[in-house]
Scaffold this active site. Structure first.
Site, PDB file in Angstrom:
ATOM      1  N   HIS A  83       0.824  -1.217   0.000  1.00 43.90           N
ATOM      2  CA  HIS A  83       0.000   0.000   0.000  1.00 43.90           C
ATOM      3  C   HIS A  83       0.855   1.263   0.000  1.00 43.90           C
ATOM      4  CE1 HIS A  83       0.144   0.095   4.553  1.00 43.90           C
ATOM      5  NE2 HIS A  83       0.180   1.389   4.301  1.00 43.90           N
ATOM      6  N   ASP A 137      -0.274  -7.488   1.499  1.00 40.68           N
ATOM      7  CA  ASP A 137       0.233  -6.111   1.505  1.00 40.68           C
ATOM      8  C   ASP A 137       1.765  -6.053   1.562  1.00 40.68           C
ATOM      9  OD1 ASP A 137       0.355  -3.369   1.650  1.00 40.68           O
ATOM     10  OD2 ASP A 137      -0.370  -3.230   3.719  1.00 40.68           O
ATOM     11  N   SER A 234       4.252   1.974   8.260  1.00 40.02           N
ATOM     12  CA  SER A 234       3.938   0.886   7.334  1.00 40.02           C
ATOM     13  C   SER A 234       5.145   0.413   6.556  1.00 40.02           C
ATOM     14  CB  SER A 234       2.886   1.337   6.322  1.00 40.02           C
ATOM     15  OG  SER A 234       1.617   1.269   6.916  1.00 40.02           O
ATOM     16  N   GLY A 235       5.199  -0.891   6.362  1.00 37.37           N
ATOM     17  CA  GLY A 235       6.290  -1.500   5.615  1.00 37.37           C
ATOM     18  C   GLY A 235       7.481  -1.824   6.483  1.00 37.37           C
TER      19      GLY A 235
HETATM   20  N1  ARG Z   1      -1.275   1.996   7.352  1.00 33.63           N
HETATM   21  C1  ARG Z   1      -0.321   2.622   8.206  1.00 33.63           C
HETATM   22  C2  ARG Z   1       0.813   3.216   7.396  1.00 33.63           C
HETATM   23  O1  ARG Z   1       0.711   3.311   6.216  1.00 33.63           O
HETATM   24  C3  ARG Z   1       0.148   1.714   9.289  1.00 33.63           C
HETATM   25  C4  ARG Z   1      -0.909   1.535  10.280  1.00 33.63           C
HETATM   26  C5  ARG Z   1      -0.524   0.622  11.345  1.00 33.63           C
HETATM   27  N2  ARG Z   1      -1.499   0.783  12.367  1.00 33.63           N
HETATM   28  C6  ARG Z   1      -1.486   0.185  13.529  1.00 33.63           C
HETATM   29  N3  ARG Z   1      -2.383   0.501  14.395  1.00 33.63           N
HETATM   30  N4  ARG Z   1      -0.574  -0.720  13.821  1.00 33.63           N
HETATM   31  O2  ARG Z   1       1.784   3.711   7.924  1.00 33.63           O
END
Ligand code: ARG
Length: 278
Positions: A83, A137, A234-235
């Site tokens: 993503h 993902d 993320s990642g």
């Molecule tokens: N989708 C988020 C990002 O792009 C990460 C979210 C992780 N959330 C969590 N509560 N662990 O950085």
């Protein structure tokens, strides 16, 4: 889930510049050493495989263009979240982003002289990634130059005890430390636990939006909340017993009780890619 994920991402990313401008004035000093959520500062040398994903063209130069995390599993091979490379996040198709880089060996994003910035030569985005359900993902980045020896972490294969529920793990990143858009300049980590799949199945039952899928996702955090990854992480890596078990993927809010973090299950990524540790 698609709309919820995009909304969660878009707001903090836009706020990033505002947040860093504010923290320069110390208005956010009280929150700035809170965390990742519930974390603590670490040096890049403590987790040399944790990298920042950067595009100054897309995200501005205030924090070196950082917008996601990644993890080096080979000197020229970095894993991240699919993503992170989506048009929703980048604001344009990946092939039009010409300054995608990883930043390695740099604790503070503002310390331009530390570590190195390496161009991404090619990206393989999981073609089976489903932005609606968040299944699959993950993406693989090939770097233009190898990272230093020692900046690589091993992946935990299926059956590795590192995946056992109850085990201690740590998540690393430059993401939001409060859930309301406080982006740190320096790398942080939070200690979390691998949680039983049932906890995330209850927290994220799915329906039309898709929910927690135990075969491809991993549940981690604290049952009472408080420690978690957040937007901007993320990642990045979830590490247990010195091995990579997860990539930060999604969640509802950050650090909320009963809403653990959801990670890409690295053993499923390995299976999908036909990747064998030898
Ligand atoms: N989708 C988020 C990002 O792009 C990460 C979210 C992780 N959330 C969590 N509560 N662990 O950085």
């Amino acid at each position: 889930m698609r709309r919820r994920l995009v909304r969660a991402l878009a707001r903090p990313l836009v706020l990033a510049a505002v947040a860093s401008a504010l923290s320069a004035g110390s208005a956010l000093a009280a929150t700035s050493d809170r965390v990742v959520i519930g974390g603590f500062p670490v040096e890049a040398s403590d987790s040399p495989w944790t990298v920042a994903l950067s595009s100054r063209n897309r995200f501005g130069g205030t924090r070196a263009g950082q917008f996601c995390g990644g993890v080096a599993v080979g000197r020229s091979t970095v894993l991240t979240a699919a993503h992170c490379l989506s048009e929703e996040v980048l604001g344009e198709p990946l092939e039009r982003v010409h300054d995608l880089k990883v930043i390695a060996g740099r604790t503070n994003l503002l310390s331009a002289g530390d570590g190195q910035e390496v161009a991404v030569r090619a990206a393989w985005v999981n073609p089976a990634y489903d932005g609606a359900s968040n299944v699959g993902d993950f993406a693989v980045l090939i770097l233009a130059r190898p990272l230093p020896v020692g900046s690589v972490i091993g992946m935990a294969a299926a059956g590795d005890p590192a995946y056992a529920a109850g085990g201690e793990a740590a998540v690393y990143g430059w993401g939001d430390t409060s859930g309301v858009g406080d982006y740190p300049n320096s790398l942080r980590a939070a200690r979390v636990r691998v949680l039983p799949d049932a906890l995330c199945e209850d927290a994220y039952p799915g329906g039309a939006d898709g929910g927690y899928d135990a075969s491809s996702m991993l549940c981690a955090g604290e049952t009472v909340g408080g420690r978690d990854a957040c937007q901007g992480d993320s990642g990045g890596p979830l590490v247990a017993r010195g091995r990579l078990i997860g990539l930060v993927s999604w969640g509802i809010g950050c650090g909320r009780a009963g809403k653990p973090g959801v990670y890409v299950r690295v053993s499923d990524l390995m299976r999908t890619l036909g990747w064998t540790r030898v």
